[in-house]
Design an enzyme around this catalytic site. Structure first.
Site, mmCIF file in Angstrom:
data_model
loop_
_atom_site.group_PDB
_atom_site.id
_atom_site.type_symbol
_atom_site.label_atom_id
_atom_site.label_comp_id
_atom_site.label_asym_id
_atom_site.label_seq_id
_atom_site.Cartn_x
_atom_site.Cartn_y
_atom_site.Cartn_z
ATOM 1 N N ARG A 59 0.858 -1.191 0.000
ATOM 2 C CA ARG A 59 0.000 0.000 0.000
ATOM 3 C C ARG A 59 0.891 1.237 0.000
ATOM 4 O O ARG A 59 1.588 1.508 0.983
ATOM 5 C CB ARG A 59 -0.926 0.014 1.223
ATOM 6 C CG ARG A 59 -1.940 -1.105 1.250
ATOM 7 C CD ARG A 59 -2.958 -0.934 0.164
ATOM 8 N NE ARG A 59 -4.128 -1.781 0.394
ATOM 9 C CZ ARG A 59 -5.150 -1.844 -0.410
ATOM 10 N NH1 ARG A 59 -5.176 -1.116 -1.514
ATOM 11 N NH2 ARG A 59 -6.163 -2.635 -0.151
ATOM 12 N N ALA A 71 -10.363 -7.341 0.204
ATOM 13 C CA ALA A 71 -11.309 -6.220 0.190
ATOM 14 C C ALA A 71 -11.198 -5.494 -1.130
ATOM 15 O O ALA A 71 -10.213 -5.633 -1.853
ATOM 16 C CB ALA A 71 -11.014 -5.261 1.339
ATOM 17 N N GLU A 87 -14.171 -9.974 -4.809
ATOM 18 C CA GLU A 87 -12.857 -9.740 -4.200
ATOM 19 C C GLU A 87 -12.293 -11.001 -3.545
ATOM 20 O O GLU A 87 -11.082 -11.224 -3.583
ATOM 21 C CB GLU A 87 -12.932 -8.593 -3.186
ATOM 22 C CG GLU A 87 -13.168 -7.235 -3.828
ATOM 23 C CD GLU A 87 -12.012 -6.744 -4.687
ATOM 24 O OE1 GLU A 87 -10.855 -7.161 -4.483
ATOM 25 O OE2 GLU A 87 -12.271 -5.929 -5.592
ATOM 26 N N GLU A 91 -8.628 -12.064 -4.851
ATOM 27 C CA GLU A 91 -7.466 -11.934 -3.970
ATOM 28 C C GLU A 91 -7.111 -13.208 -3.222
ATOM 29 O O GLU A 91 -5.935 -13.463 -2.970
ATOM 30 C CB GLU A 91 -7.693 -10.784 -2.981
ATOM 31 C CG GLU A 91 -7.787 -9.441 -3.679
ATOM 32 C CD GLU A 91 -7.917 -8.273 -2.729
ATOM 33 O OE1 GLU A 91 -7.869 -8.467 -1.502
ATOM 34 O OE2 GLU A 91 -8.065 -7.140 -3.235
ATOM 35 N N PRO A 109 -15.073 9.192 9.155
ATOM 36 C CA PRO A 109 -16.278 9.963 8.844
ATOM 37 C C PRO A 109 -16.152 11.475 8.987
ATOM 38 O O PRO A 109 -17.088 12.196 8.642
ATOM 39 C CB PRO A 109 -17.309 9.405 9.827
ATOM 40 C CG PRO A 109 -16.506 8.858 10.958
ATOM 41 C CD PRO A 109 -15.226 8.366 10.350
ATOM 42 N N GLY A 110 -15.019 11.985 9.413
ATOM 43 C CA GLY A 110 -14.838 13.430 9.500
ATOM 44 C C GLY A 110 -14.728 14.107 8.145
ATOM 45 O O GLY A 110 -15.014 15.292 8.014
ATOM 46 N N GLU A 114 -16.876 7.186 2.543
ATOM 47 C CA GLU A 114 -16.777 5.741 2.318
ATOM 48 C C GLU A 114 -17.438 4.937 3.438
ATOM 49 O O GLU A 114 -17.249 5.212 4.617
ATOM 50 C CB GLU A 114 -15.307 5.319 2.218
ATOM 51 C CG GLU A 114 -15.124 3.839 1.980
ATOM 52 C CD GLU A 114 -13.664 3.420 1.920
ATOM 53 O OE1 GLU A 114 -13.383 2.397 1.279
ATOM 54 O OE2 GLU A 114 -12.809 4.109 2.518
ATOM 55 N N GLU A 132 -5.550 -7.988 -10.052
ATOM 56 C CA GLU A 132 -5.416 -6.888 -11.003
ATOM 57 C C GLU A 132 -3.937 -6.512 -11.079
ATOM 58 O O GLU A 132 -3.173 -6.752 -10.142
ATOM 59 C CB GLU A 132 -6.243 -5.696 -10.533
ATOM 60 C CG GLU A 132 -7.739 -5.972 -10.494
ATOM 61 C CD GLU A 132 -8.534 -4.817 -9.908
ATOM 62 O OE1 GLU A 132 -8.007 -3.690 -9.864
ATOM 63 O OE2 GLU A 132 -9.680 -5.055 -9.497
#
Length: 177
Positions: A59, A71, A87, A91, A109-110, A114, A132
């Site tokens: 990542r 995910a 997924e 994966e 959530p600020g 998503e 992918e």
């Protein structure tokens, strides 16, 4: 809350960024940076031996490899369960006969819209995985207790994976002999 003014900043492959002036429930007018995302699904796949699939995935935002459950992003407004099924095959190379919703999770959530839908997948069969080109990951099957220890030690840092482990724990404990 109502949007009084919206300034579009950017639309990318997975997100839209806006600056939004909103009227809050207390009648205060606030200017918020908002990232809109279509949502996603994360899967805790549990095999008959009590092992879970954790992927070790590169990542860029995390500056390296992290552990997480399979995910992915909801594509074309597909139902979250369909995302989870896709997924898991892509994966982990597995298909599940039994699916249980573990609810949803709000990553940040600020400023981020998503919603990640969490699932427990059981009664697994092996299929060919289909990664992918942009996915750099390895699937590993570890005992559930080891995954919990990784969560408690801080080795496992991914929020959706931590939430799914927590929510699935009562179900896993009722399956143990």
């Amino acid at each position: 809350m109502s949007i009084e003014k919206l300034t579009h900043i950017f639309t990318g492959r997975a997100i839209t960024v806006n600056v939004e002036e909103v009227r809050l429930p207390n009648d205060h007018l606030a200017t918020l940076d908002m990232v809109h995302h279509p949502g996603g699904a994360a899967i805790m796949a549990l095999d008959d031996a009590g092992r879970v699939c954790l992927v070790r995935q590169y990542r860029h935002a995390a500056n390296g490899y992290i552990w997480e459950f399979p995910a992915g992003k909801i594509d074309n407004k597909e139902p979250p369960l369909q995302t989870a099924q896709r997924e898991l095959e892509e994966e982990a190379g597995r298909r599940a006969r039994e699916w249980r919703s573990l609810g949803d999770f709000l990553p940040s959530p600020g400023f981020l819209t998503e919603v990640v839908h969490l699932f427990l997948a059981t009664d697994l069969t092996e299929v060919a995985n289909r990664l992918e080109a942009s996915e750099v990951l390895e699937a590993h099957w570890l005992p559930f207790e080891q995954a919990m220890q990784m969560a408690q030690s801080g080795e496992l840092r991914d929020g959706k994976t931590l939430a799914a482990l927590l929510r699935a724990a009562p179900y896993v404990q009722t399956r143990e002999p």
